[in-house]
Design a protein around this motif. Structure first.
Motif, PDB file in Angstrom:
ATOM      1  N   LEU A 233       0.859  -1.085   0.079  1.00  0.00           N
ATOM      2  CA  LEU A 233       0.255  -0.007  -0.976  1.00  0.00           C
ATOM      3  C   LEU A 233       0.660   1.194  -0.106  1.00  0.00           C
ATOM      4  CD1 LEU A 233      -2.833   0.843  -0.355  1.00  0.00           C
ATOM      5  CD2 LEU A 233      -2.840   0.451   2.526  1.00  0.00           C
ATOM      6  N   GLY A 234       0.849   2.232  -1.405  1.00  0.00           N
ATOM      7  CA  GLY A 234       1.707   3.061  -0.733  1.00  0.00           C
ATOM      8  C   GLY A 234       0.843   4.162   0.082  1.00  0.00           C
ATOM      9  N   VAL A 235       1.473   5.530   0.033  1.00  0.00           N
ATOM     10  CA  VAL A 235       1.294   6.583   1.202  1.00  0.00           C
ATOM     11  C   VAL A 235       1.679   7.668   0.603  1.00  0.00           C
ATOM     12  CG1 VAL A 235       1.097   7.254   3.467  1.00  0.00           C
ATOM     13  CG2 VAL A 235       1.543   5.453   2.600  1.00  0.00           C
ATOM     14  N   ILE A 236       0.558   9.167   0.369  1.00  0.00           N
ATOM     15  CA  ILE A 236       1.111   9.900  -0.057  1.00  0.00           C
ATOM     16  C   ILE A 236       0.542  10.951   0.668  1.00  0.00           C
ATOM     17  CG2 ILE A 236      -0.501  12.020  -2.297  1.00  0.00           C
ATOM     18  CD1 ILE A 236      -0.846   9.309  -3.537  1.00  0.00           C
ATOM     19  N   LEU A 237       1.775  11.930   0.534  1.00  0.00           N
ATOM     20  CA  LEU A 237       1.447  12.957   2.060  1.00  0.00           C
ATOM     21  C   LEU A 237       0.881  14.659   1.178  1.00  0.00           C
ATOM     22  CD1 LEU A 237       2.207  14.357   4.583  1.00  0.00           C
ATOM     23  CD2 LEU A 237       4.185  14.933   3.258  1.00  0.00           C
ATOM     24  N   ASP A 238      -0.211  14.992   1.609  1.00  0.00           N
ATOM     25  CA  ASP A 238      -0.853  16.322   1.565  1.00  0.00           C
ATOM     26  C   ASP A 238       0.273  17.210   1.730  1.00  0.00           C
ATOM     27  OD1 ASP A 238      -2.825  18.011   0.282  1.00  0.00           O
ATOM     28  OD2 ASP A 238      -4.086  16.962   1.490  1.00  0.00           O
ATOM     29  N   TRP A 239       0.723  17.974   0.932  1.00  0.00           N
ATOM     30  CA  TRP A 239       2.102  18.830   1.801  1.00  0.00           C
ATOM     31  C   TRP A 239       1.706  20.138   1.036  1.00  0.00           C
ATOM     32  CZ3 TRP A 239       6.140  20.848  -1.828  1.00  0.00           C
ATOM     33  CH2 TRP A 239       7.410  21.301  -1.393  1.00  0.00           C
ATOM     34  N   VAL A 240       2.065  21.172   1.974  1.00  0.00           N
ATOM     35  CA  VAL A 240       1.251  22.422   1.759  1.00  0.00           C
ATOM     36  C   VAL A 240       2.305  23.697   1.571  1.00  0.00           C
ATOM     37  CG1 VAL A 240      -0.071  24.438   3.034  1.00  0.00           C
ATOM     38  CG2 VAL A 240      -0.228  21.289   3.100  1.00  0.00           C
ATOM     39  N   LYS A 299      13.400  10.511   5.227  1.00  0.00           N
ATOM     40  CA  LYS A 299      13.496  10.185   6.626  1.00  0.00           C
ATOM     41  C   LYS A 299      12.770   8.779   6.740  1.00  0.00           C
ATOM     42  CE  LYS A 299      16.971  11.823   8.026  1.00  0.00           C
ATOM     43  NZ  LYS A 299      17.384  11.289   9.024  1.00  0.00           N
ATOM     44  N   TYR A 300      10.671   9.222   6.381  1.00  0.00           N
ATOM     45  CA  TYR A 300       9.435   9.050   6.618  1.00  0.00           C
ATOM     46  C   TYR A 300       9.222   7.582   5.220  1.00  0.00           C
ATOM     47  CZ  TYR A 300       9.492  11.647  10.564  1.00  0.00           C
ATOM     48  OH  TYR A 300       8.705  12.329  11.134  1.00  0.00           O
ATOM     49  N   HIS A 301       9.874   7.866   4.049  1.00  0.00           N
ATOM     50  CA  HIS A 301       8.830   6.966   3.206  1.00  0.00           C
ATOM     51  C   HIS A 301       8.526   6.676   2.121  1.00  0.00           C
ATOM     52  CE1 HIS A 301      12.575   3.613   4.438  1.00  0.00           C
ATOM     53  NE2 HIS A 301      12.755   4.781   4.616  1.00  0.00           N
ATOM     54  N   PHE A 302       7.585   8.163   2.431  1.00  0.00           N
ATOM     55  CA  PHE A 302       6.256   8.552   1.683  1.00  0.00           C
ATOM     56  C   PHE A 302       6.544   8.669   0.319  1.00  0.00           C
ATOM     57  CE2 PHE A 302       5.239  11.024   5.950  1.00  0.00           C
ATOM     58  CZ  PHE A 302       4.116  10.454   5.433  1.00  0.00           C
ATOM     59  N   ASP A 303       5.754   8.178  -0.309  1.00  0.00           N
ATOM     60  CA  ASP A 303       5.403   7.326  -2.029  1.00  0.00           C
ATOM     61  C   ASP A 303       4.966   8.421  -3.475  1.00  0.00           C
ATOM     62  OD1 ASP A 303       6.158   4.908  -1.363  1.00  0.00           O
ATOM     63  OD2 ASP A 303       4.287   5.018  -0.606  1.00  0.00           O
ATOM     64  N   GLY A 304       4.743   9.961  -2.569  1.00  0.00           N
ATOM     65  CA  GLY A 304       3.714  10.890  -3.129  1.00  0.00           C
ATOM     66  C   GLY A 304       3.966  12.204  -3.018  1.00  0.00           C
ATOM     67  N   LEU A 305       3.753  13.595  -3.104  1.00  0.00           N
ATOM     68  CA  LEU A 305       3.431  14.436  -2.216  1.00  0.00           C
ATOM     69  C   LEU A 305       2.206  15.190  -3.791  1.00  0.00           C
ATOM     70  CD1 LEU A 305       6.589  16.064  -1.860  1.00  0.00           C
ATOM     71  CD2 LEU A 305       5.697  14.934  -0.462  1.00  0.00           C
ATOM     72  N   ARG A 306       1.734  15.220  -2.646  1.00  0.00           N
ATOM     73  CA  ARG A 306      -0.008  16.196  -3.042  1.00  0.00           C
ATOM     74  C   ARG A 306       0.013  17.158  -2.652  1.00  0.00           C
ATOM     75  NH1 ARG A 306      -4.114  19.251  -1.314  1.00  0.00           N
ATOM     76  NH2 ARG A 306      -6.122  19.160  -2.512  1.00  0.00           N
ATOM     77  N   VAL A 307       0.584  18.161  -3.716  1.00  0.00           N
ATOM     78  CA  VAL A 307       0.517  19.775  -3.969  1.00  0.00           C
ATOM     79  C   VAL A 307      -0.480  20.267  -3.540  1.00  0.00           C
ATOM     80  CG1 VAL A 307       2.278  21.406  -3.848  1.00  0.00           C
ATOM     81  CG2 VAL A 307       3.125  19.145  -4.759  1.00  0.00           C
ATOM     82  N   ASP A 308      -0.432  20.688  -2.345  1.00  0.00           N
ATOM     83  CA  ASP A 308      -2.237  21.898  -2.010  1.00  0.00           C
ATOM     84  C   ASP A 308      -2.045  22.993  -3.128  1.00  0.00           C
ATOM     85  OD1 ASP A 308      -4.574  21.959  -0.595  1.00  0.00           O
ATOM     86  OD2 ASP A 308      -3.300  23.622  -0.068  1.00  0.00           O
ATOM     87  N   LEU A 357       5.648   9.807  -6.817  1.00  0.00           N
ATOM     88  CA  LEU A 357       4.789  11.112  -7.578  1.00  0.00           C
ATOM     89  C   LEU A 357       4.486  12.124  -7.052  1.00  0.00           C
ATOM     90  CD1 LEU A 357       2.737   8.031  -8.212  1.00  0.00           C
ATOM     91  CD2 LEU A 357       3.510   8.456  -9.441  1.00  0.00           C
ATOM     92  N   THR A 358       4.138  12.973  -7.637  1.00  0.00           N
ATOM     93  CA  THR A 358       3.926  14.560  -7.438  1.00  0.00           C
ATOM     94  C   THR A 358       2.940  14.265  -8.249  1.00  0.00           C
ATOM     95  OG1 THR A 358       5.360  15.506  -8.939  1.00  0.00           O
ATOM     96  CG2 THR A 358       6.397  15.310  -7.176  1.00  0.00           C
ATOM     97  N   MET A 359       1.543  15.216  -7.520  1.00  0.00           N
ATOM     98  CA  MET A 359       0.707  16.028  -7.875  1.00  0.00           C
ATOM     99  C   MET A 359       0.311  16.839  -8.040  1.00  0.00           C
ATOM    100  SD  MET A 359      -1.238  11.716  -6.229  1.00  0.00           S
ATOM    101  CE  MET A 359      -0.716  10.279  -6.622  1.00  0.00           C
ATOM    102  N   ALA A 360      -0.463  17.722  -8.342  1.00  0.00           N
ATOM    103  CA  ALA A 360      -0.763  19.480  -8.641  1.00  0.00           C
ATOM    104  C   ALA A 360      -2.411  18.811  -7.991  1.00  0.00           C
ATOM    105  CB  ALA A 360      -0.911  20.474  -9.446  1.00  0.00           C
ATOM    106  N   GLU A 361      -2.561  19.956  -6.899  1.00  0.00           N
ATOM    107  CA  GLU A 361      -4.127  20.205  -7.119  1.00  0.00           C
ATOM    108  C   GLU A 361      -4.191  21.783  -7.468  1.00  0.00           C
ATOM    109  OE1 GLU A 361      -7.712  22.173  -3.760  1.00  0.00           O
ATOM    110  OE2 GLU A 361      -5.207  22.041  -3.830  1.00  0.00           O
ATOM    111  N   GLU A 362      -4.526  21.722  -9.343  1.00  0.00           N
ATOM    112  CA  GLU A 362      -4.621  23.234  -9.870  1.00  0.00           C
ATOM    113  C   GLU A 362      -5.854  23.288 -10.245  1.00  0.00           C
ATOM    114  OE1 GLU A 362      -4.121  25.849 -11.470  1.00  0.00           O
ATOM    115  OE2 GLU A 362      -4.198  24.430 -12.849  1.00  0.00           O
ATOM    116  N   SER A 363      -6.957  24.317  -9.921  1.00  0.00           N
ATOM    117  CA  SER A 363      -8.289  24.320  -9.908  1.00  0.00           C
ATOM    118  C   SER A 363      -7.725  25.194 -11.905  1.00  0.00           C
ATOM    119  CB  SER A 363      -8.574  24.820  -9.582  1.00  0.00           C
ATOM    120  OG  SER A 363      -8.209  25.757  -9.300  1.00  0.00           O
ATOM    121  N   THR A 364      -6.804  25.019 -12.642  1.00  0.00           N
ATOM    122  CA  THR A 364      -7.373  27.035 -13.817  1.00  0.00           C
ATOM    123  C   THR A 364      -6.712  25.994 -14.910  1.00  0.00           C
ATOM    124  OG1 THR A 364      -5.280  27.251 -13.665  1.00  0.00           O
ATOM    125  CG2 THR A 364      -6.984  28.540 -12.688  1.00  0.00           C
TER     126      THR A 364
END
Length: 628
Positions: A233-240, A299-308, A357-364
């Protein structure tokens, strides 16, 4: 510890691992064990270390200054778990008590001091996952994300508080088995970087390098992620990185100046959120944020960043009226420094950790968000498809009698579906602030609401794009999400909610087992309309194709409450077609209308094909067929 070369790289904005030098480092110097403190405060007159080890004495532990603006101090015999802050004296003589921007742990709210922590003690057991992460997270692999707010997924009774959060280790025992059983491939955690205000859901970060102490220690979080990886199970961090709060102990006015943000509020402050905007043009700030992205992966082995809130970073006039923003040097509205930062961040993350993975919350409609920087893109792996979400939810909220006038809301997304690498998100933002829940937004009576939602999920899982669903959506909450209470788990005693949960579980299973549903998500060759124009019957039919074989699936959605008998669609190959999914099945609390498990083609030309199927379409349902 901190060398002149480190200071040079920070000043240049190219230091990618400042967390290895800054903050509170447990070290041994000249045979003496202790803690080495470093803090960037170039405009301070003096900096003192205060904490429980010196009775918070204002002046007993002064730090030494340097030309780089970094203040340092080695405290021998100081050990892990020491609680501390910096007392910073500005040039005007004002005093500020600040948490460590690089602090690895913090006290539990409402206290805001930093805590010395050892992040190198935990022994990881996820080597197999990490070594294969690039394979597991390739863009032609299934990606079904369960978005979770850890504080409200489930609470347990507590004598003191009435109810309490589950800890990271309890979540490892309860959340992980549930998500695995539901068939998801990934967890996405709403921000768990330390935040003082529960009501911000974690989006107003005080400790950018500290996991929140609400659920346990840094090692407890490591254990949780390690356990996820051992269950594939991969883990993604919501990053701000878009903003930070004005809390007194935080980054705001850190050394008596706007060190991390712009001084002019027209560029340095989010009026909507009451927060400060990072100064992406300042090199030390860029090093702070880029290092922070790498820190959570390292340090925490997160598998992705969802960029807010990426849109708020890209546009200088974001949510501002004329005269309330400053144009860039060319007179435009684009935030050139933020664009440069995002590109650099993506280049560094993908360069150092291939497969993350890097993921963009981009609404435009900003172009090329998920395209490589060397082609002019921003460099993200994936982009949230906010337009698809808005259009399709609007359609599903309409009475079926009116849907024939709005079918383009369901089809419009295919006009641009392959311009980006899209995630289809039904996130936490869609079940708060008076919007209702996904279930209550569906049209009709209770039976129709469930049928609509089941049909919608079937359409979503079959549609090109990776999948994301916020917790509670899988079994149909009636009440809006409340960060302060548990999900409505008791509703699963009812067959309608239990049926919806089983449907999501089965969709995830079908999705992972059928390459046609994920291999070609971002290529037009993986999708083909059969008929997008049957507006009178509100029926959509299309084909999904695999990349590595000639396998394909036929998907038909009926968005009216009327069953259609003898509904004919063309198909590309003759033979027997099995009904591998029917959202109207009785096991999902449907009316059990369908095609008796499958049917055979007729030599009747239709939709440009030489053969066709005569289907029974259930009411408010999606069916998926596979040629045997």
């Amino acid at each position: 510890m901190l060398t002149d070369f480190d200071a040079y790289l920070m000043g240049e904005g190219s230091h990618e691992r400042t967390y290895e030098k800054m903050g509170a480092q447990l070290v041994e110097i000249d045979g003496k064990k202790g803690v080495y403190f470093s803090v960037w405060a170039p405009n301070a007159r003096q900096v003192f270390l205060i904490g429980d080890f010196n009775d918070w004495n204002d002046e007993s532990h002064p730090l030494a200054s340097s030309d780089s603006g970094i203040w340092t101090l080695f405290v021998p015999e100081l050990s892990e778990y020491a609680v501390y802050k910096y007392r910073i004296v500005s040039q005007s003589g004002e005093n500020f008590e600040k948490a460590d921007p690089y602090g690895f742990a913090m006290e539990q709210r409402p206290r805001t001091a930093s805590v010395v922590a050892d992040l190198n003690r935990y022994h990881w057991s996820d080597g197999d996952w990490i070594s294969r992460r690039e394979e597991f997270q390739a863009l032609d692999r299934p990606l079904s994300i369960y978005e979770v707010h850890l504080g409200s997924w489930r609470k347990v009774p507590d004598e003191k508080w009435g109810s309490r959060y589950l800890t990271y280790r309890e979540l490892a025992d309860e959340l992980i088995p549930y998500v695995v059983e539901m068939g998801y491939t990934h967890l996405e955690l709403l921000p768990i970087t330390e935040y003082p205000f529960d009501g911000s859901w974690g989006y107003q970060v005080l400790g950018f390098y500290a996991p929140t102490s609400r659920f346990g220690s840094p090692e407890d979080l490591m254990y949780f992620i390690d356990t996820c990886h051992q269950h594939k199970l991969g883990v993604i961090l919501d990053w701000v990185p878009a903003h930070f709060p004005k809390d007194g102990a935080g980054l705001n006015f850190f050394d008596g100046t706007d060190l991390y943000s712009h001084t002019d509020s027209r560029q340095g402050e989010h009026q909507d959120w009451g927060t400060k905007i990072f100064n992406y043009g300042r090199n030390e700030v860029r090093s702070f944020l880029i290092s922070n992205a790498l820190f959570w992966i390292d340090k925490y082995h997160f598998d992705g960043l969802r960029v807010d809130a990426v849109a708020s970073m890209l546009y200088l006039d974001y949510s501002r009226e004329d005269g309330e923003w400053l144009p860039n040097k060319y007179g435009g509205r684009e935030n050139l420094e933020a664009i440069s930062f995002l590109r650099k961040m993506n280049e560094v993350v993908h360069g150092v950790y291939p497969g993350v993975l890097t993921m963009a919350e981009e609404s435009t409609s900003w172009p090329m968000v998920s395209r490589p920087t060397y082609t002019g893109g921003l460099g993200f792996s994936l982009k949230w498809n906010m337009g698809w979400m808005h259009d399709t939810l609007g359609y599903m909220s309409k009475d079926p009698i009116h849907r024939k006038y709005h079918q383009n809301d369901m089809t419009f997304g295919l006009l641009y579906a392959f311009n980006e690498n899209f995630i289809l998100p039904l996130s936490h933002d869609e079940v708060v602030h008076g919007k209702g829940t996904l279930l209550t937004r569906m049209a009709g009576d209770d039976w129709q609401k469930f049928a609509n939602l089941r049909a919608y999920y079937g359409f979503m899982w079959a549609h090109p794009g990776k999948k994301l669903l916020f917790m509670g959506g899988e079994f149909g909450q009636w009440q809006e999400w409340n960060f302060d209470t548990s999900l409505e788990w008791d509703s699963l005693k009812a067959p309608n909610h239990k049926g919806l949960q089983r449907l999501v579980q089965d969709l995830n299973g079908l999705y992972k087992n059928e390459p046609a549903l994920y291999e070609n998500d971002f290529e037009a060759s993986g999708f083909e309309w059969i008929d997008a124009s049957d507006t009178d019957n509100s029926v959509l039919s299309f084909i999904r194709k695999a990349k590595s074989s000639d396998a394909f699936l036929v998907i038909v959605s009926n968005f009216t409450p009327v069953p259609w008998h003898g509904y004919r669609i063309g198909v590309p190959q003759p033979g027997e077609y099995q009904e591998v999914f029917n959202s109207d099945s009785e096991k999902y609390w449907g009316s059990n209308v369908g095609n008796d498990g499958g049917l055979t083609t007729d030599q009747v030309p239709m939709h440009g094909y030489s053969q066709s199927l005569s289907l029974t379409l259930p009411p408010l349902a999606t069916v998926i067929l596979k040629r045997q």
